[in-house]
Design an enzyme around this catalytic site. Structure first.
Site, PDB file in Angstrom:
ATOM      1  CG  ASP A 129       7.426  -7.180   4.941  1.00  0.00           C
ATOM      2  OD1 ASP A 129       7.718  -8.300   4.476  1.00  0.00           O
ATOM      3  OD2 ASP A 129       6.244  -6.801   5.089  1.00  0.00           O
TER       4      ASP A 129
ATOM      5  CB  THR B 178      -0.937   0.019   1.225  1.00  0.00           C
ATOM      6  OG1 THR B 178      -1.752  -1.150   1.212  1.00  0.00           O
ATOM      7  CG2 THR B 178      -1.811   1.256   1.207  1.00  0.00           C
TER       8      THR B 178
ATOM      9  CB  THR C  34     -24.834   1.165   9.987  1.00  0.00           C
ATOM     10  OG1 THR C  34     -26.182   0.729   9.817  1.00  0.00           O
ATOM     11  CG2 THR C  34     -23.938   0.417   9.013  1.00  0.00           C
TER      12      THR C  34
ATOM     13  N   GLY D 207       8.690 -12.796   3.210  1.00  0.00           N
ATOM     14  CA  GLY D 207       8.798 -11.411   2.758  1.00  0.00           C
ATOM     15  C   GLY D 207       9.984 -10.698   3.380  1.00  0.00           C
TER      16      GLY D 207
ATOM     17  CB  THR E  12      -1.201  -4.377   2.919  1.00  0.00           C
ATOM     18  OG1 THR E  12      -0.679  -3.104   2.527  1.00  0.00           O
ATOM     19  CG2 THR E  12      -2.311  -4.780   1.971  1.00  0.00           C
TER      20      THR E  12
END
Length: 256
Positions: free
Chosen positions: A109, A10, A185, A107, A132
């Site tokens: 990261d 992202t 909601t 990964g 993400t």
């Protein structure tokens, strides 16, 4: 100075480190696939100018990337326009003991977080990275990276709800619901997302800790950590620059 770059699905987060490890600049922008290395250079130059840092002051580039299609442009930019040496984090460059079946699948990261966590804390550790995806990475009391767990992230789960349900609105997750039972909601969505992901996080930490057979220190990092950590009973602190610091440690280890 070292430029550390964490290219996520992202966002791309950049930090400029002085020789002794102090961060002198920090900036973030949306991860996109560039059309050329020059495009990255111009974007980078504009951010650095905000901190009065010149391109010539950057002597090295250390990168963690989970978007392969973007990586080559960054490496080309670094070698052609910015630094003599570009270091890319992966299972061959991150020197930590690993107890994994397939190290090449992990990964960059996650490997960098494990390196940074051990270098900073020197104890058994669970690192929860709220990006993400939410990743849980376990390091033993001897500094061995054991693996962990991956779950969908808070942001992409919320986006999936908004896209797949016509009547559900987007909401501000920075406000914690005053009660669990939502009376409308929006409050019901906040309860489901914030308390639901807190439950997921704390349950997984508990299961991972028991399997590790120790009482690991639990820290969080990543851009979405600020929404969950205040509600968690298991996470001890937020370490916001952990991945960038891992890239700094990696550079110090591999520095030519």
């Amino acid at each position: 100075m070292l430029l550390a770059v964490d290219i996520g699905n992202t966002s791309t987060v950049c930090g400029v480190f002085e020789e002794k490890g102090n961060i002198t600049a920090l900036f973030t922008f949306k991860t996109e696939i560039p059309v050329s290395s020059e495009e990255i250079l111009i974007k980078l130059k504009n951010f650095l100018e905000l901190y009065k840092i010149k391109l010539k002051d950057i002597k090295g580039l250390s990168i963690a990337c989970v978007v392969p299609s973007a990586l080559n442009y960054w490496v080309e930019m670094g070698k052609k326009w910015l630094a003599r040496e570009v270091l890319v984090a992966d299972h061959t460059t991150v020197d930590i003991p690993m107890d994994l079946l397939y190290p090449s699948e992990v990964g960059a990261d996650r490997l960098i977080n494990a390196l940074a966590g051990w270098e900073k804390y020197k104890t058994s550790l669970i690192i929860v990275d709220f990006g993400t995806a939410i990743t849980f990475d376990c390091i033993s009391e001897k500094g061995v990276y054991l693996g962990g767990a991956i779950a969908p992230g808070l942001f992409i789960s919320a986006e999936a709800l908004f896209k797949k349900t016509a009547k559900l609105p987007k909401i501000d997750l920075s406000e914690i619901p005053l009660q669990t039972i939502g009376k409308d909601t929006i409050s019901a969505l906040k309860t489901g997302l914030l308390y639901g992901f807190t439950g997921l996080t704390d349950y997984l930490i508990d299961k991972l800790s028991k399997e590790m057979g120790s009482s690991p220190k639990v820290i969080a990092t990543g851009g979405m950590a600020k929404f969950i950590v205040p509600l968690s009973k298991k996470i001890e602190k937020i370490d916001p620059y952990l991945t960038l610091e891992g890239l700094y440690y990696l550079w110090k280890q591999k520095k030519p």
